[in-house]
Design an enzyme around this catalytic site. Sequence first.
Site, PDB file in Angstrom:
ATOM      1  N   CYS A   5       0.615  -1.225   0.101  1.00 12.86           N
ATOM      2  CA  CYS A   5       0.223  -0.048  -0.118  1.00 12.86           C
ATOM      3  C   CYS A   5       1.041   1.095  -0.029  1.00 12.86           C
ATOM      4  O   CYS A   5       0.460   2.396  -0.441  1.00 12.86           O
ATOM      5  CB  CYS A   5      -1.168   0.178   1.234  1.00 12.86           C
ATOM      6  SG  CYS A   5      -2.200  -1.471   1.329  1.00 12.86           S
TER       7      CYS A   5
ATOM      8  N   HIS B 284      -3.468   7.287   1.588  1.00 14.53           N
ATOM      9  CA  HIS B 284      -3.664   6.064   1.345  1.00 14.53           C
ATOM     10  C   HIS B 284      -5.085   5.417   1.942  1.00 14.53           C
ATOM     11  O   HIS B 284      -5.274   6.029   3.154  1.00 14.53           O
ATOM     12  CB  HIS B 284      -2.813   5.269   1.697  1.00 14.53           C
ATOM     13  CG  HIS B 284      -3.070   3.524   1.431  1.00 14.53           C
ATOM     14  ND1 HIS B 284      -3.571   3.127   0.502  1.00 14.53           N
ATOM     15  CD2 HIS B 284      -3.322   2.702   2.636  1.00 14.53           C
ATOM     16  CE1 HIS B 284      -3.920   1.946   0.693  1.00 14.53           C
ATOM     17  NE2 HIS B 284      -3.671   1.528   1.931  1.00 14.53           N
TER      18      HIS B 284
ATOM     19  N   ASN C 239     -10.035   0.049  -0.559  1.00 17.08           N
ATOM     20  CA  ASN C 239      -8.668   0.212  -0.483  1.00 17.08           C
ATOM     21  C   ASN C 239      -8.037  -0.461  -1.775  1.00 17.08           C
ATOM     22  O   ASN C 239      -8.192  -1.835  -1.997  1.00 17.08           O
ATOM     23  CB  ASN C 239      -8.251  -0.793   0.767  1.00 17.08           C
ATOM     24  CG  ASN C 239      -6.676  -0.520   1.002  1.00 17.08           C
ATOM     25  OD1 ASN C 239      -5.889  -0.305  -0.008  1.00 17.08           O
ATOM     26  ND2 ASN C 239      -6.239  -1.157   2.199  1.00 17.08           N
TER      27      ASN C 239
HETATM   28  N1  ACO Z   1     -18.886  -8.455   8.597  1.00 21.14           N
HETATM   29  C1  ACO Z   1     -19.309  -8.602   9.691  1.00 21.14           C
HETATM   30  N2  ACO Z   1     -18.431  -8.962  10.615  1.00 21.14           N
HETATM   31  C2  ACO Z   1     -17.355  -8.860  10.469  1.00 21.14           C
HETATM   32  C3  ACO Z   1     -16.766  -8.702   9.301  1.00 21.14           C
HETATM   33  C4  ACO Z   1     -17.516  -8.434   8.425  1.00 21.14           C
HETATM   34  N3  ACO Z   1     -17.002  -8.274   7.215  1.00 21.14           N
HETATM   35  N4  ACO Z   1     -15.178  -9.000   9.634  1.00 21.14           N
HETATM   36  C5  ACO Z   1     -15.047  -9.250  10.869  1.00 21.14           C
HETATM   37  N5  ACO Z   1     -16.236  -9.354  11.385  1.00 21.14           N
HETATM   38  C6  ACO Z   1     -16.488  -9.648  12.703  1.00 21.14           C
HETATM   39  C7  ACO Z   1     -15.452 -10.456  13.508  1.00 21.14           C
HETATM   40  O1  ACO Z   1     -15.590 -11.698  13.053  1.00 21.14           O
HETATM   41  C8  ACO Z   1     -15.751  -9.935  14.882  1.00 21.14           C
HETATM   42  O2  ACO Z   1     -16.540 -10.933  15.380  1.00 21.14           O
HETATM   43  P1  ACO Z   1     -16.423 -11.576  16.903  1.00 21.14           P
HETATM   44  O3  ACO Z   1     -16.598 -10.679  17.769  1.00 21.14           O
HETATM   45  O4  ACO Z   1     -17.546 -12.508  16.933  1.00 21.14           O
HETATM   46  O5  ACO Z   1     -15.206 -12.654  16.698  1.00 21.14           O
HETATM   47  C9  ACO Z   1     -16.137  -8.645  14.951  1.00 21.14           C
HETATM   48  O6  ACO Z   1     -16.635  -8.435  13.508  1.00 21.14           O
HETATM   49  C10 ACO Z   1     -15.149  -7.762  15.323  1.00 21.14           C
HETATM   50  O7  ACO Z   1     -14.077  -7.787  14.410  1.00 21.14           O
HETATM   51  P2  ACO Z   1     -12.724  -7.034  14.625  1.00 21.14           P
HETATM   52  O8  ACO Z   1     -11.611  -7.605  13.978  1.00 21.14           O
HETATM   53  O9  ACO Z   1     -12.218  -6.925  16.244  1.00 21.14           O
HETATM   54  O10 ACO Z   1     -13.057  -5.698  14.096  1.00 21.14           O
HETATM   55  P3  ACO Z   1     -12.434  -4.348  14.090  1.00 21.14           P
HETATM   56  O11 ACO Z   1     -13.381  -3.154  14.750  1.00 21.14           O
HETATM   57  O12 ACO Z   1     -11.158  -4.507  14.382  1.00 21.14           O
HETATM   58  O13 ACO Z   1     -12.558  -3.969  12.441  1.00 21.14           O
HETATM   59  C11 ACO Z   1     -11.250  -3.954  10.808  1.00 21.14           C
HETATM   60  C12 ACO Z   1     -11.945  -4.684  11.694  1.00 21.14           C
HETATM   61  C13 ACO Z   1     -12.198  -3.277   9.717  1.00 21.14           C
HETATM   62  C14 ACO Z   1     -10.396  -4.840   9.672  1.00 21.14           C
HETATM   63  C15 ACO Z   1     -10.150  -2.905  11.148  1.00 21.14           C
HETATM   64  O14 ACO Z   1      -9.315  -3.874  11.974  1.00 21.14           O
HETATM   65  C16 ACO Z   1      -9.217  -2.473  10.214  1.00 21.14           C
HETATM   66  O15 ACO Z   1      -9.604  -1.408   9.472  1.00 21.14           O
HETATM   67  N6  ACO Z   1      -8.015  -2.576  10.366  1.00 21.14           N
HETATM   68  C17 ACO Z   1      -7.141  -1.940   9.259  1.00 21.14           C
HETATM   69  C18 ACO Z   1      -6.876  -2.894   8.296  1.00 21.14           C
HETATM   70  C19 ACO Z   1      -6.451  -2.357   6.807  1.00 21.14           C
HETATM   71  O16 ACO Z   1      -7.070  -1.392   6.731  1.00 21.14           O
HETATM   72  N7  ACO Z   1      -5.975  -3.268   6.238  1.00 21.14           N
HETATM   73  C20 ACO Z   1      -5.538  -2.530   4.748  1.00 21.14           C
HETATM   74  C21 ACO Z   1      -4.046  -2.895   4.642  1.00 21.14           C
HETATM   75  S1  ACO Z   1      -2.857  -1.732   5.448  1.00 21.14           S
HETATM   76  C22 ACO Z   1      -3.173  -0.430   5.135  1.00 21.14           C
HETATM   77  O17 ACO Z   1      -3.566   0.076   4.083  1.00 21.14           O
HETATM   78  C23 ACO Z   1      -3.047   0.847   6.147  1.00 21.14           C
END
Ligand code: ACO
Length: 321
Positions: A114, A248, A278
Amino acid sequence: MSFKSKLAGCGAYLPERVITNHELSETLDTSDEWIQQRTGISERRIAAKNELTSDLAVKAARAALKHGGVLASEIDLIVLATATPDKTFPATATKVQADLGITRGAAFDIQAVCTGFIYALNVADNFIRVGQSNNALVIGAETISRILDWEDRRTSVLFGDGAGAVVLRSVPEAEFGGILSTQIRSDGRYQNLLHVDGGPSSTMTVGHLRMEGKEVFRHAVTNMSSVLEDILKENELEPNDLDWLVPHQANRRILERTAKKIGLSTEKVVVTLDRHANTSAASIPLALTEAVGDGRIKAGDLLALEAMGGGFTWGASLVRW
Ligand code: ACO
């Protein structure tokens, strides 16, 4: 005489096919509400089966050349950032070079996921600064949909395909504007928090994107805000001196927290994430092209570009448009 790079033009391309959150929720245990609330994404573009990263890149490059009034024959360097090359080798940039009818100079790929566009911009800018290039194309292009595990709701809802490009022109150092400076970083200790579980040397397969979302989130805010603070300090500037932050596009909460951490109004943040998701290395030039195209970014504006990605890699660039 010393030189620097001026951004002469920008351009972008998005595949036609739109996939909404609602459509994803038909095959995946997810919902529009969850995706919008946690990420800010409502839809993304996905490349057609026969549409390769190089195809997206060529369309973005042609648009950038047209916008900048630069001929393909004037280009002597192509640096293409991608984590989803057409083939393991040769570099996708050489395919782009051939498709644009360019037979001189050099073309190569950069792999910083990224952060790829910031790395590529830095490399091309350095070529121009040492007098090795006069007119460079810097491209970010991805078909990230090809490496997603479409059964994994934690990752597949976050990404989209697309391409963006800028044309850099060598100008005398004393001229107003251009790329003021760039800082790039990496810390390979975190490579397993965001990676693809395949590759020619390890598994002989392409593999799928894997991510520890929470950890990535935490590092993203810390790393992007710290590199922004560092680059502003290096240039004796304050956050309020910025006209636009072109980040980004990973997650709306990351964008808002990063802006807040450095004390920048979120109104100055260019956001395309809602429609593009993304797009990895393509997201910054896509956002830049949109904001230039709709007149938000004007000649003379001070921009900060910033990114963080797998590796971890991260970086920022200050540009006077
Ligand atoms: N739909 C519904 N539920 C979901 C989904 C989905 N798509 N994805 C995860 N869940 C559930 C999980 O299973 C979890 O359920 P559980 O509590 O029963 O286990 C619950 O939602 C919470 O999951 P978390 O992972 O704790 O959710 P979080 O608030 O951390 O959000 C996310 C997840 C959106 C991925 C976040 O962590 C994030 O944005 N991280 C950054 C990742 C990113 O942007 N990466 C891109 C590459 S790096 C970069 O570009 C900077």
